[in-house]
Design a protein around this motif. Sequence first.
Motif, short mmCIF file in Angstrom:
data_model
loop_
_atom_site.label_atom_id
_atom_site.label_comp_id
_atom_site.label_asym_id
_atom_site.label_seq_id
_atom_site.Cartn_x
_atom_site.Cartn_y
_atom_site.Cartn_z
N HIS A 231 80.59 44.62 -102.49
CA HIS A 231 81.29 43.59 -103.26
C HIS A 231 80.76 43.56 -104.69
O HIS A 231 79.66 44.05 -104.96
N ASP A 233 79.97 40.61 -107.60
CA ASP A 233 79.87 39.15 -107.67
C ASP A 233 81.00 38.65 -108.57
O ASP A 233 81.30 39.24 -109.59
N HIS A 287 77.82 46.32 -104.97
CA HIS A 287 76.57 46.41 -104.23
C HIS A 287 76.78 45.95 -102.80
O HIS A 287 77.80 45.34 -102.49
NI NI Z 1 76.24 40.11 -104.63
#
Ligand code: NI
Length: 362
Positions: A231, A233, A287
Motif C-alpha cells: 500500500h 499511505d 510498502h
Molecule cells: Ni504504510
Amino acid sequence: MVQKFSIKFPVPQFQFQPDFSSMENMLHLAPCHASVPDCFIVPPDQLPPAASAAVSLPVVDMSGSRDEVRRAILDAGKEFGFFQVVNHGVPQQLLQDMEAVCDEFYDLPAAAKAHLYSEDRQKPNRLFSGTTYETGGHKYWMDCLRLAFSFPVGDSTAGWPDKPQRLREVFEKFAVLTRGVGMELLRLLCEALGLRPDYFDGDLSGGDVILSINRYPPCPNPSAALGLPPHCDRNLITLLHTGPVHGLEVLHDDDWIKVEPVPDAFVVNFGLQLEVVTNGMLKSVEHRVTTNAALARTSRAIFIQPKEDCLVGPAEEFVGEDNPPCYRTVTFGDFRRKHSVVKLGSSLNLTTNLKDIQKDIR
Ligand code: NI
Ligand code: OGA
C-alpha cells in the motif's frame, strides 16, 4: 418393479472459518498459533520474496546544517521515497518508554481492552485486527490500536485508553514530539522545493493526527501471510518508529527491499497527498509488512493528514506550460473514501493508479 431413483440433497460444505471479528480472536491474545487460517493465505505469486538481505535506508542527520538536511531529505525522498531521520530531538528515553508501554498494553488481559475493540472504521479510537483498508474478507496478520488526536491536543485524547497507567502521558508526549518532527520535515521540504515554508501549515496538515500501534505476532507460516498488504499511505507524511525486528519492505525498482531497522531513528515516507501537491515530483512509495515465525514485532506510526474538507491539488509552483497538472484537486475526505479498498493481487495503491482513484471521484 420398483423404480429406483435417487434424490440428491445438496451436501452442506462445512468449512471451519474462525470468527476474526470478535475481540477474543485478536491475534495477539493467543499464546501461540499452530497454523494460519485460510483467510490469511496470500497466493505465492502475490507474495514475491524480498530481493536481497536487509538494506539500510538513507539516513538524514537532522543535527546537520539546514542546507545539508534539506538537500539530504530531497535526495533520499526522490531516490527511495523513504528515508530515516536521526538526531531528531525526540529523547531516547521517551522512545524506550513508548516501546515498553506498547508492550504493556498488548500484554494486558483481554478484559481490560475489550471496551476498545471495534470493527467500526468511523471510530477515532479503536482496537482491531487487520488493516484499516477494506479487503473483501482477506485478513492480515496484524492487530492495531489506532488513536486520533487534534493539535493543539486539548482534551482530544480523552477517549484514549487509560491502562496501563502511564499510557496516556507517554503516548501523548511521543505523539506531540513526533508530529513536531514531521512538521519540521515538511518545512524543510518546502524550503528545498521552493514552496513558502508554511505551505503545509493549516488545513493541509490540520486533520486529526493518527497514532497507530501496530502489533505483528509471530506467524507460523511467514511465507504465506502478510502483516500489511502492499500500500501507499494516503496521508501527507508518515513517521514510523520500529523496534529491532525486521518486517517493513519497500518497493524499489520493482523489487521488494527489506528495511534494516535502526534503533532510535524514525522511518519517514511521503503519503499520496504529498505526491499530489508536488505534482508527482515526490512519489509516495509502496510498502508492505512481512511476518516472521519467531518474534512479535511492534511499530508505532504517526500519520499527519489534511482536514477532511481540505482541497488538495498540485501547488501552482509545480504547474506550468510544460508541466500540466497530473492530478485532480479533490477534498481529502473524498480521496480517503475512494482509497479505502485493497484487493488482493491488484494493488489499487500504486502511483499509476492514483490518477484512476481520482478519476472516479465526482
Ligand atoms: Ni504504510
Ligand atoms: C502503516 C505501515 C509499517 C510497519 O501502518 O501504514 O506501513 O512497519 N506500517 O508497521
